[in-house]
Structures are given as structure tokens and as C-alpha cells.
Write an enzyme that holds these catalytic residues in place. Structure first.
Site, short mmCIF file in Angstrom:
data_model
loop_
_atom_site.label_atom_id
_atom_site.label_comp_id
_atom_site.label_asym_id
_atom_site.label_seq_id
_atom_site.Cartn_x
_atom_site.Cartn_y
_atom_site.Cartn_z
N HIS A 14 0.92 -1.06 -0.65
CA HIS A 14 0.11 0.32 0.21
C HIS A 14 0.54 1.45 -0.08
CE1 HIS A 14 -3.92 2.01 2.07
NE2 HIS A 14 -2.56 2.76 1.23
N HIS A 16 1.32 5.40 -1.83
CA HIS A 16 1.20 6.74 -2.70
C HIS A 16 2.35 7.60 -3.06
CE1 HIS A 16 -3.34 6.66 -0.54
NE2 HIS A 16 -2.71 5.65 0.42
N LYS A 103 -9.60 0.03 -4.74
CA LYS A 103 -9.74 0.85 -3.78
C LYS A 103 -11.04 0.52 -3.25
CE LYS A 103 -7.84 1.68 0.48
NZ LYS A 103 -7.08 2.59 0.67
N HIS A 140 -10.25 0.94 2.83
CA HIS A 140 -10.18 1.72 3.30
C HIS A 140 -11.23 1.86 4.29
CE1 HIS A 140 -8.75 6.01 4.81
NE2 HIS A 140 -9.68 5.81 5.76
N HIS A 182 -4.22 -0.85 5.84
CA HIS A 182 -3.72 0.34 8.30
C HIS A 182 -4.57 0.05 8.55
CE1 HIS A 182 -7.13 2.20 5.71
NE2 HIS A 182 -6.10 3.08 4.78
N ASP A 257 1.76 2.43 4.08
CA ASP A 257 0.67 3.85 3.35
C ASP A 257 1.14 5.00 3.82
OD1 ASP A 257 -1.82 4.84 3.07
OD2 ASP A 257 -2.31 4.66 4.75
#
Ligand code: DOR
Ligand code: ZN
Length: 361
Positions: A14, A16, A103, A140, A182, A257
Site C-alpha cells: 500500500h 501513494h 480500492k 479503507h 491500515h 501507506d
């Protein structure tokens, strides 16, 4: 005392990577340590077509340093535009980029979540198709808005999701592959320990949720570098999440994350959600497993469980970490001169933080 450990090159389940100058600044950091990573689709505009995923992959590949074999694995954002037809197309990898997962972001809960559904249960047609083709759903896992469109307490969002939404999702789609991202609460850790299953229901943990709880978030002021969604929770939550990691279960893996934001947004009166951790994530995970006396479980957590869930081979390359103190002293600076402050920074983190492990060069 163990002061060195060699493991397969890790996988970030995971991350970004953003776009433009930010992408060019942060991608090499992940590519240097991880052999591959699942890349989040919450860009602006969001990634919700196979063509957009292919173009985004190209942008990332152009930022991977020469000689690196790093491979970004693409995902779709579960927007209202994402159609069931696109699921089969992306997952079969007909275009130049295969799309590995979808996601889901709850509307309004976090960075660029304005394209998400209020509840994952509203996306039934897409979920049915994902279940049919075997494409994993990354959650999420927070309830942000209730049925009356009122905001829930952000400290309760994950609990509400795990107690209410997740069981309903599992009942409605019994064969859907799900990753709870997460994890931040004891309740989520209990749920995963009880119901987790390899290849079916898995979870990821960030270094942030292993290392910090809300005591640190509010220690001496508000610590914006550890401000993320899900928020860091109570000490007991962190300890329960650590205990789950310590067990070495095959359905729990590292998802950093890492979520970079420009200094202007991170040091702002409306601080953005996201912890930029790629400069120290691997080393922080290793430190936690060392503290837990669980270094023998580190390789599965970092390098094997994640790839297995997404159907790819773990790396054959090895990386060595040594027990040696260091500190995060610099920000990352983009080509446009924008500063991005990493977690653990000596000045902007909690203050004088020391990282106990480092990658051997
Ligand atoms: O803290 C977060 N930051 N949580 C998310 O879900 C998104 C991420 C981001 O993109 O900045
Ligand atoms: Zn994320």
C-alpha cells in the site's frame, strides 16, 4: 543479540506515489528498497479506467531509477464511474497495465475521497463482478458518514466498519477477496485474527500504527507528521495491533501507506491526512519486530504475504538490515522546490527520534 537480518527484498502492499514532481521525488525512494508495490489510485483525477491505469503506470516507470527492477502494481479507485466491464478488462491485463485490485474510500473520509461511495455496500454490481473474476478489494475500513449523512466520530469509524459494514460485506460476497488496509484498532485486530484467511481475508499494517498512538499525537502539541486516516488510536489499540503482527500470521502484511503531502498542506491550519514514511518504513518495521522479539516473522510480513495475496512471486533478491542508529534529518525536496517531511524527522517528528535499524549498503 541479533544485529543483522537478511530477508527477501520487501513488497509494499500500500503506497501513494502521487503525480508530477511529487511522484518523481518519492518513487525512487520506494523503488530503492521494495521490489514491487501496490500503488494507490486516489490521484486527481482518480484512476478508474484501464487506460488511466496504464498511463499512470507509465508515469511511474519513467521515475524509476535506471537499473532498478521495481514494478508498480496498479489499482482502480472505486468511483461511481468504475463499471463492472472495466473490472474484467483491467484484471485480465489486456492493456499494457494489469490492474491488481480495487480500492474503496468512504466519501469524505480522507485525501481525494470525494469520488468514493458513502458505503462500500452501495457498489454491489462492481463487487459481484470482482468476486466473479477474483479481483481483490482493498478497504479503507472506516465509516465516515452514517445513513443520515452525518459525520461519525473519527475515532470510532474503524470500529463501526468492523462491527457493522464488514460482516455485512462478507455475508453478501462470500468469495470476494478482501484486504483490510491500515488496521488501527484492537477491534480490527481481533476480527482479523479470528476471521482472517490466506487468499481470502487479509490485512495490512502501517509503521505509523505500530509505532505511535494518540499520546504521541498530542505530546507537547499536535504532531502533524503522524496525522493520517485512520487516526492513531489508544495505546491499547497499538499494543493489540503489535501483538497481531508478532504472531506472524500468513494473512497479515506490511502496507506502509506512505502518503506524501507538500509542506504547505502538512503544516497548515487544516492539516491533510497522510504520513510520508517511505524514507524509513522498512527500518521502522524492522525495529518494531526486533522490539517484539519477532525478527523471525519479519520476512513473511514484509516480503512474502503481500505478494502471495496479489498472486505474484516473492522476490529472489535479498536485502540486509543492520542494527545501527540513525536519524531522519532531511526533507525530500521535489524538482519544484516543494519540501516533503518524512515521519520520524528529528525536528518535525516527535523530536530527536532515533531509528534503530538501517539498510546495509
Ligand atoms: O492518511 C491517509 N492519507 N489516509 C488515506 O486513506 C489516504 C492518504 C492520502 O492519500 O494522503
Ligand atoms: Zn493509503
Amino acid at each position: 543479540m541479533t544485529d543483522s537480518i537478511t530477508i527477501r527484498r520487501p513488497f509494499d502492499s500500500h503506497v501513494h506515489l502521487r503525480q508530477g514532481a511529487m511522484l518523481r521525488a518519492v518513487t525512487p525512494i520506494t523503488a530503492q528498497k521494495f521490489f514491487s508495490a501496490i500503488v494507490m489510485p486516489n490521484t486527481d483525477p482518480p484512476i478508474d479506467t484501464t487506460e488511466a491505469a496504464a498511463a499512470y503506470k507509465e508515469e511511474i516507470m519513467a521515475a524509476v531509477p535506471e537499473g532498478s527492477t521495481f514494478e508498480p502494481l496498479m489499482t482502480f479507485y472505486l468511483t461511481k464511474n468504475l463499471s463492472p466491464a472495466e473490472i474484467a478488462k483491467g484484471f485480465s491485463g489486456e492493456a499494457s497495465a494489469k490492474v491488481y485490485a480495487v480500492k474503496s474510500y468512504p466519501y469524505g473520509a480522507t485525501t481525494n475521497s470525494q469520488w468514493g461511495y458513502r458505503s462500500i455496500l452501495e457498489a454491489k454490481d462492481v463487487l459481484r463482478e470482482m468476486e466473479r473474476v477474483g479481483m481483490p478489494l482493498m478497504l479503507h475500513g472506516e465509516v465516515h458518514l452514517n445513513d443520515h449523512d452525518e459525520e461519525e466520530d473519527p475515532y470510532e469509524g474503524e470500529r463501526l466498519f468492523v462491527e457493522d459494514t464488514l460482516p455485512r460485506l462478507l455475508d453478501a460476497f462470500p468469495r470476494l477477496k478482501i484486504s483490510l488496509e491500515h488496521m488501527s484498532t484492537a477491534i480490527a485486530a481481533d476480527f482479523i485474527e479470528k476471521n482472517g484467511a490466506e487468499g481470502k481475508l487479509v490485512a495490512t499494517i502501517t509503521p505509523t500504527h505500530l509505532l505511535y498512538d494518540r499520546r504521541q499525537a498530542f505530546s507537547g502539541g499536535y504532531r502533524t507528521l503522524i496525522h493520517m486516516k485512520p487516526l492513531v488510536k489508544r495505546r491499547e489499540d497499538r499494543e493489540r495491533v503489535r501483538a497481531l503482527a508478532q504472531r506472524g500470521l500468513p494473512f497479515v502484511s506490511a502496507g506502509s501507506d506512505s502518503a506524501p503531502h507538500p509542506e504547505s498542506k502538512k503544516f497548515s491550519s487544516c492539516v491533510t491526512f497522510g504520513v510520508f514514511c517511505s524514507p524509513a518504513a522498512l527500518e521502522m518495521y524492522t525495529g518494531v519486530f526486533d522490539e517484539l522479539g519477532a525478527l523471525d516473522k519479519l520476512e513473511n510480513f514484509l516480503s512474502i504475504n503481500g505478494p502471495r495475496f496479489y498472486g505474484i512471486q516473492p522476490s529472489e533478491e535479498r536485502i540486509t538490515l543492520i542494527k545501527k542508529d540513525w536519524q531522519v534529518t532531511e526533507p525530500v525536496i521535489t524538482s519544484e522546490g516543494v519540501k516533503v517531511w518524512p515521519i520520524g524527522h528529528v525536528q518535525h517528528g516527535l523530536g530527536n527520534e532515533v531509528i534503530r535499524w538501517q539498510v546495509k549498503r
